[in-house]
Structure formats: C-alpha cells, structure tokens
Enzyme design. Structure first.
Site, mmCIF file in Angstrom:
data_model
loop_
_atom_site.group_PDB
_atom_site.id
_atom_site.type_symbol
_atom_site.label_atom_id
_atom_site.label_comp_id
_atom_site.label_asym_id
_atom_site.label_seq_id
_atom_site.Cartn_x
_atom_site.Cartn_y
_atom_site.Cartn_z
ATOM 1 N N SER A 24 1.078 -1.702 -0.131
ATOM 2 C CA SER A 24 -0.184 -0.035 0.180
ATOM 3 C C SER A 24 0.952 1.228 -0.079
ATOM 4 O O SER A 24 2.309 1.571 0.646
ATOM 5 C CB SER A 24 -0.942 -0.112 1.179
ATOM 6 O OG SER A 24 -1.572 0.869 0.797
ATOM 7 N N TYR A 72 -1.214 0.567 10.402
ATOM 8 C CA TYR A 72 -1.669 -0.030 9.618
ATOM 9 C C TYR A 72 -0.384 0.239 8.693
ATOM 10 O O TYR A 72 0.345 -0.665 7.903
ATOM 11 C CB TYR A 72 -2.482 0.575 8.925
ATOM 12 C CG TYR A 72 -2.608 -0.751 7.351
ATOM 13 C CD1 TYR A 72 -3.481 -1.231 7.304
ATOM 14 C CD2 TYR A 72 -2.756 0.565 5.618
ATOM 15 C CE1 TYR A 72 -4.173 -1.915 5.958
ATOM 16 C CE2 TYR A 72 -3.043 0.449 5.361
ATOM 17 C CZ TYR A 72 -3.458 -1.335 4.642
ATOM 18 O OH TYR A 72 -3.910 -1.984 3.634
HETATM 19 N N1 LIG Z 1 -8.831 -1.274 0.267
HETATM 20 C C1 LIG Z 1 -8.199 -0.014 -0.107
HETATM 21 O O1 LIG Z 1 -7.679 1.198 0.065
HETATM 22 C C2 LIG Z 1 -6.097 -0.660 -0.401
HETATM 23 C C3 LIG Z 1 -5.237 -0.042 -0.669
HETATM 24 C C4 LIG Z 1 -4.301 -0.215 -0.402
HETATM 25 C C5 LIG Z 1 -3.592 -2.069 -0.065
HETATM 26 N N2 LIG Z 1 -4.811 -2.553 0.229
HETATM 27 C C6 LIG Z 1 -4.630 -3.886 0.817
HETATM 28 O O2 LIG Z 1 -4.969 -4.800 -0.102
HETATM 29 C C7 LIG Z 1 -5.590 -6.345 0.521
HETATM 30 C C8 LIG Z 1 -6.337 -6.281 -0.195
HETATM 31 O O3 LIG Z 1 -7.680 -5.549 0.361
HETATM 32 P P1 LIG Z 1 -8.941 -5.577 -0.400
HETATM 33 O O4 LIG Z 1 -9.232 -4.313 -0.436
HETATM 34 O O5 LIG Z 1 -9.190 -6.345 -1.310
HETATM 35 O O6 LIG Z 1 -10.395 -5.632 0.962
HETATM 36 P P2 LIG Z 1 -11.001 -6.931 2.178
HETATM 37 O O7 LIG Z 1 -12.076 -7.247 0.508
HETATM 38 O O8 LIG Z 1 -11.213 -6.205 3.397
HETATM 39 O O9 LIG Z 1 -10.263 -7.871 1.481
HETATM 40 C C9 LIG Z 1 -8.943 -8.652 2.601
HETATM 41 C C10 LIG Z 1 -8.986 -9.551 2.996
HETATM 42 O O10 LIG Z 1 -8.053 -10.073 4.224
HETATM 43 C C11 LIG Z 1 -8.430 -11.094 4.813
HETATM 44 N N3 LIG Z 1 -7.854 -11.801 6.172
HETATM 45 C C12 LIG Z 1 -8.004 -10.876 7.326
HETATM 46 N N4 LIG Z 1 -7.557 -10.969 7.769
HETATM 47 C C13 LIG Z 1 -6.877 -13.012 7.620
HETATM 48 C C14 LIG Z 1 -7.109 -13.123 8.927
HETATM 49 N N5 LIG Z 1 -6.430 -13.387 10.019
HETATM 50 N N6 LIG Z 1 -6.398 -14.647 7.597
HETATM 51 C C15 LIG Z 1 -6.816 -14.368 6.606
HETATM 52 N N7 LIG Z 1 -6.976 -13.408 5.528
HETATM 53 C C16 LIG Z 1 -7.773 -12.566 6.397
HETATM 54 C C17 LIG Z 1 -10.316 -11.211 4.501
HETATM 55 O O11 LIG Z 1 -10.425 -11.999 4.520
HETATM 56 P P3 LIG Z 1 -12.296 -12.209 5.396
HETATM 57 O O12 LIG Z 1 -13.421 -12.732 4.734
HETATM 58 O O13 LIG Z 1 -11.575 -13.755 6.629
HETATM 59 O O14 LIG Z 1 -11.883 -11.116 6.275
HETATM 60 C C18 LIG Z 1 -9.686 -10.432 3.326
HETATM 61 O O15 LIG Z 1 -10.066 -12.111 2.684
HETATM 62 C C19 LIG Z 1 -4.686 -5.661 1.424
HETATM 63 O O16 LIG Z 1 -3.591 -6.846 1.821
HETATM 64 C C20 LIG Z 1 -4.805 -4.103 1.734
HETATM 65 O O17 LIG Z 1 -4.762 -3.441 3.583
HETATM 66 C C21 LIG Z 1 -6.526 -1.793 -0.195
#
Ligand SMILES: NC(=O)c1ccc[n+]([C@@H]2O[C@H](COP(=O)([O-])OP(=O)(O)OC[C@H]3O[C@@H](n4cnc5c(N)ncnc54)[C@H](OP(=O)(O)O)[C@@H]3O)[C@@H](O)[C@H]2O)c1
Length: 251
Positions: A144, A157
């Site tokens: 990120s 974070y």
């Molecule tokens: N959205 C943004 O603005 C953004 C920006 C930059 C980077 N990112 C990064 O991109 C990635 C995906 O984000 P997203 O936007 O797609 O969010 P998201 O839909 O909330 O996805 C997060 C994922 O992490 C999983 N997770 C959380 N804790 C876990 C654990 N202990 N073990 C296994 N899985 C776990 C969740 O699974 P559950 O269904 O079990 O909760 C979900 O599949 C993340 O690493 C995030 O930090 C996001």
C-alpha cells in the site's frame, strides 16, 4: 504454466474473499486462468466467492488459511502446491484496523501487525519456496502507499505495510534469477469493503483498476506497480518532505 504474455493458468489467492483479489481473479479468468485456489478463513463469504468464480468457468477450490496462524502455513499451502503447479500466488489478506481504538488497545494494534506483516512473512516465505521448487511463477503482494510514507492518522496499518513492502522487495531480490518473480503492488485508496465509510483521499481508485494494473504488471514482469500510476510521482515527492512539513499536511 504461464502463457507467453506472463498470464497464469493457475492462481492461489491468500485472502480468498478480498475484493481486490476477486476482481483480479475475474480478470485473469477472462484471459486464461483455469484453476483458482481461494485460501481464507472459512465463511459463507469464502464459499460465495468460490461459487461466483465457478460461474465464470474456473475450477475453484477453497482451503482454510489463517494469516494469524503461521505454524499452519507450511502444511496448508504445501497441500495446495502438491495438487499441481501454481503460476501465481496473490498475497491479498490484510486488515486496516481502527487507528484511534488500536492506539488505546495495543493488543488490537498487534493484531494488525501480525496479520499484515508477520502473517505475510510466513505465507510469503512458504509460497516463495514452493514457487522456487517448481521453478517458475509469480508472487504478487498487495502492499500500500500507506507504507511508503507513514501518516500520523494510520501509522499502525502504515507501519505494517512498510514492513510488508520491505520484506517483499527483499524477497524479490533473493529470488532474482531463479525464474520466480515477485511483484509489489502499491495501491492508494481503493473503494472496497475495507474502506467503506471512510473519506476518500485524492486519486481514489477501484478494485477493477487494481486488477487491470496487476495484469499489466504481469505482462511486463514489473517489480513494482502503483495504482493509479500517478501515485508514484506523488509519493516520491511526499517521501522527501521534511517531517515538520509532512506533519502539517491534511493527510
Ligand atoms: N482497499 C484499499 O484501499 C487498499 C489500498 C491499498 C492496499 N490494500 C490492501 O489490499 C489487500 C486487499 O484489500 P481489499 O481492499 O480487497 O480488502 P478486503 O476485501 O477487506 O480483503 C481483505 C482480506 O483479508 C482477509 N483476512 C483478514 N484477516 C485475515 C486472516 N487472519 N487470515 C486470512 N485472511 C484474512 C479477509 O478475509 P475475511 O473474509 O476472513 O475477513 C479478506 O479476504 C489488503 O492487504 C489491503 O491492505 C487495500
């Protein structure tokens, strides 16, 4: 095996319900991905994600995976790789946490760090070794911009992502020349369930845009991908601002 354009036939998603990961899987299935493993915490959402990708024509399996349980990663991921080659691992799990709450509750802050950083260290090393053993493949890591210059407003974070990003870069260097490619993806604010209800920052983007950038990065065999691409310049400037100036910015 990947095709001549670097796109995978088989995909393993760590964080199988991630909206960014699922947008990426949909895009890759529309190209040539045929087999998808969704690794994640067992839930109706994980099953629904698998059904959704099956409807698009892929063979989809789910596997129980918890980033917070690193002792199990070797066995869980080992079983997936034992079923056949994996061309791409997408490390997508992560939690944002609640900065104000987590500053008051260090155990919650540690949970953010353990999920985003140490969970990824373990899963990343296990995946990298498996990819190296098969002699090819890409490890794509969702980092990120939050880790590029850590802000007061989300430094818990942000620091976990800074650690993840540095780890993934080092791993990429370690694997250079082995046939295994590590790609670090640095999105800015992405509209997904992770950011639902939060105020958007400038250059906010979509899960589809991240998926498109991942595809392009695979085709180019990029080591670093910014989404949107303009963030590279913006962050390069922000990174070099003196602390006293950066602290006063409304970011
Ligand atoms: N959205 C943004 O603005 C953004 C920006 C930059 C980077 N990112 C990064 O991109 C990635 C995906 O984000 P997203 O936007 O797609 O969010 P998201 O839909 O909330 O996805 C997060 C994922 O992490 C999983 N997770 C959380 N804790 C876990 C654990 N202990 N073990 C296994 N899985 C776990 C969740 O699974 P559950 O269904 O079990 O909760 C979900 O599949 C993340 O690493 C995030 O930090 C996001």
């Amino acid at each position: 095996m990947k095709d001549a354009f670097g796109l995978p036939q088989s995909l393993l998603v760590l964080g199988g319900t991630s909206e960014i990961a699922l947008a990426t899987a949909r895009r890759l299935i529309a190209r040539r991905t045929r087999t998808v493993w969704l690794a994640g915490r067992s839930s109706p959402d994980l099953d629904a994600a698998a059904r959704h990708l099956r409807d698009l024509g892929a063979e989809v399996h789910t596997v129980a995976f918890d980033a917070l349980d690193p002792e199990t990663h070797e066995a869980v991921l080992g079983k997936v790789f034992a079923e056949g080659d994996i061309d791409m691992v997408l490390l997508a799990f992560g939690i944002l946490g609640d900065q104000a709450h987590d500053e008051r509750e260090p155990v919650s802050a540690v949970r953010v760090a353990q999920t985003n950083y140490t969970g990824a260290v373990s899963a990343g090393l296990v995946s990298a070794r498996a990819l190296q053993d098969q002699g090819h493949g890409s490890l794509v890591v969702l980092s990120s911009v939050a880790g590029e210059r850590v802000r007061r407003g989300n430094f818990i974070y942000g620091s976990s992502k800074a650690g993840l990003d540095a780890f993934a870069q080092g791993l990429g260097d370690a694997l250079h020349g082995t046939g295994v490619h590590v790609m670090v993806v640095r999105p800015g604010f992405v509209r997904s369930r992770m950011t639902a209800g939060l105020e958007e920052t400038p250059l906010a983007t979509t899960v589809q845009a991240v998926a498109a950038a991942v595809e392009q990065g695979l085709r180019r065999r990029s080591e670093t991908v910014w989404v949107p691409g303009r963030l590279r310049v913006v962050m390069s400037a922000l990174r070099h601002l003196p602390r006293g100036v950066f602290r006063r910015l409304p970011v």
